[in-house]
Design an enzyme around this catalytic site. Structure first.
Site, short mmCIF file in Angstrom:
data_model
loop_
_atom_site.label_atom_id
_atom_site.label_comp_id
_atom_site.label_asym_id
_atom_site.label_seq_id
_atom_site.Cartn_x
_atom_site.Cartn_y
_atom_site.Cartn_z
N SER A 25 70.39 14.42 36.28
CA SER A 25 69.63 13.77 34.77
C SER A 25 70.74 15.25 34.11
O SER A 25 71.19 16.50 34.87
CB SER A 25 68.44 14.75 35.25
N1 SAH Z 1 66.80 14.14 39.66
C1 SAH Z 1 68.32 13.21 40.53
C2 SAH Z 1 68.18 12.25 39.32
C3 SAH Z 1 68.94 11.03 40.33
S1 SAH Z 1 68.86 9.43 39.39
C4 SAH Z 1 69.18 14.18 40.05
O1 SAH Z 1 69.32 15.02 39.15
O2 SAH Z 1 70.75 14.30 41.06
C5 SAH Z 1 67.55 8.84 39.76
C6 SAH Z 1 67.49 8.12 41.04
O3 SAH Z 1 66.50 7.82 41.52
C7 SAH Z 1 68.42 7.69 41.47
O4 SAH Z 1 69.58 7.86 42.56
C8 SAH Z 1 68.25 6.38 42.34
O5 SAH Z 1 69.49 5.46 43.30
C9 SAH Z 1 66.56 6.30 42.83
N2 SAH Z 1 65.56 5.51 43.23
C10 SAH Z 1 65.92 4.13 42.47
N3 SAH Z 1 64.50 3.63 42.43
C11 SAH Z 1 64.40 4.49 43.43
C12 SAH Z 1 63.09 4.16 44.38
N4 SAH Z 1 62.57 2.71 44.48
N5 SAH Z 1 63.05 5.13 44.94
C13 SAH Z 1 63.62 6.20 45.26
N6 SAH Z 1 64.49 6.31 44.63
C14 SAH Z 1 65.13 5.51 43.92
#
Ligand code: SAH
Length: 223
Positions: free
Chosen positions: A78
């Site tokens: 993010s």
């Molecule tokens: N805070 C993280 C954001 C990652 S983007 C960072 O800064 O790195 C959001 C993440 O949510 C992705 O890695 C995606 O794979 C995950 N995601 C999407 N759907 C999901 C679900 N149902 N359960 C768990 N994770 C999920």
């Protein structure tokens, strides 16, 4: 393993082959000057966790940009301003038991673990096994003992560890999943992207929530 030490000049730096700490510091100073960050224990965590440790090798020179960066599998680390706004609105405290949905790079996981400290705990669920492995690898650069990572569908929450003081999701839902509301402690806070808004909920009683919306964000959708 890499830890934090206090060098002669008094600014904590990571041990090892490292990016100059002042680059991460510059990013944090920018967030503070824009007023995206105002709470001292949250600012401290942003200074201790180097964003460079959570981006892909090819993006090392872009780590301190205030932008989301691709980490593969359709996910992004993010944007720092977004992470700062999320944490300022969630206000995690030392000792909190936190559930995170969407581990991704592990950057927010590390910030949360730093904030909740030894007496707190962070449980984080990631849908994509390869991203859980990426986060695990990134987090190994620090010496956290208060993080537990899981692969699974975060929409279900983590009933075995409920109730949580705080719940935070980095992936957007059409509406806040019921399981999260149920697994939140009364008096606890929940933060979740809903569409392009950031919903901030406080649990007043078993079925009563106070809700505020902050507008204008873009998040990866929940799978
Ligand atoms: N805070 C993280 C954001 C990652 S983007 C960072 O800064 O790195 C959001 C993440 O949510 C992705 O890695 C995606 O794979 C995950 N995601 C999407 N759907 C999901 C679900 N149902 N359960 C768990 N994770 C999920």
């Amino acid at each position: 393993m890499v830890g934090l030490v206090s060098p002669k000049h008094g600014i904590p730096v990571r041990v090892g082959t490292l990016p100059p700490m002042n680059s991460n510091l510059e990013l944090v100073e920018k967030l503070v000057s824009k007023k995206s960050q105002t709470t001292s224990h949250i600012i401290k965590a942003f200074k201790a966790i180097d964003r460079k440790d959570f981006v892909l090798p090819q993006d090392q020179d872009r780590a301190y940009e205030d932008n989301a960066l691709l980490i593969g599998y359709g996910a992004t680390i993010s944007q720092p301003t977004t992470v700062a706004i999320m944490l300022e609105n969630l206000q995690p405290q030392a000792g909190d038991k936190v559930l995170e949905i969407g581990t991704g790079s592990g950057y927010l996981t590390a910030l949360l673990a730093c904030i909740v400290g030894d007496k707190g705990k962070v449980f984080s669920i990631e849908y994509v096994p390869e991203l859980k492995a990426f986060a695990e690898n990134n987090l190994e650069k620090y010496e956290f003992e208060n993080i537990k990572l899981f692969v699974g569908d975060g929409k279900l929450g983590l009933a075995a560890e409920k109730p949580f003081d705080k719940i935070i999701s980095s992936a957007s839902a059409a509406e806040v999943p019921k399981a999260w509301k149920e697994q939140l402690k009364t008096g606890g806070q929940l933060l979740s992207p809903v569409g392009d808004d950031l919903a901030v909920l406080e649990k007043l009683s078993k079925n009563k929530f106070k809700e505020e919306k902050i507008r204008g964000f873009v998040f990866v959708p929940l799978q």
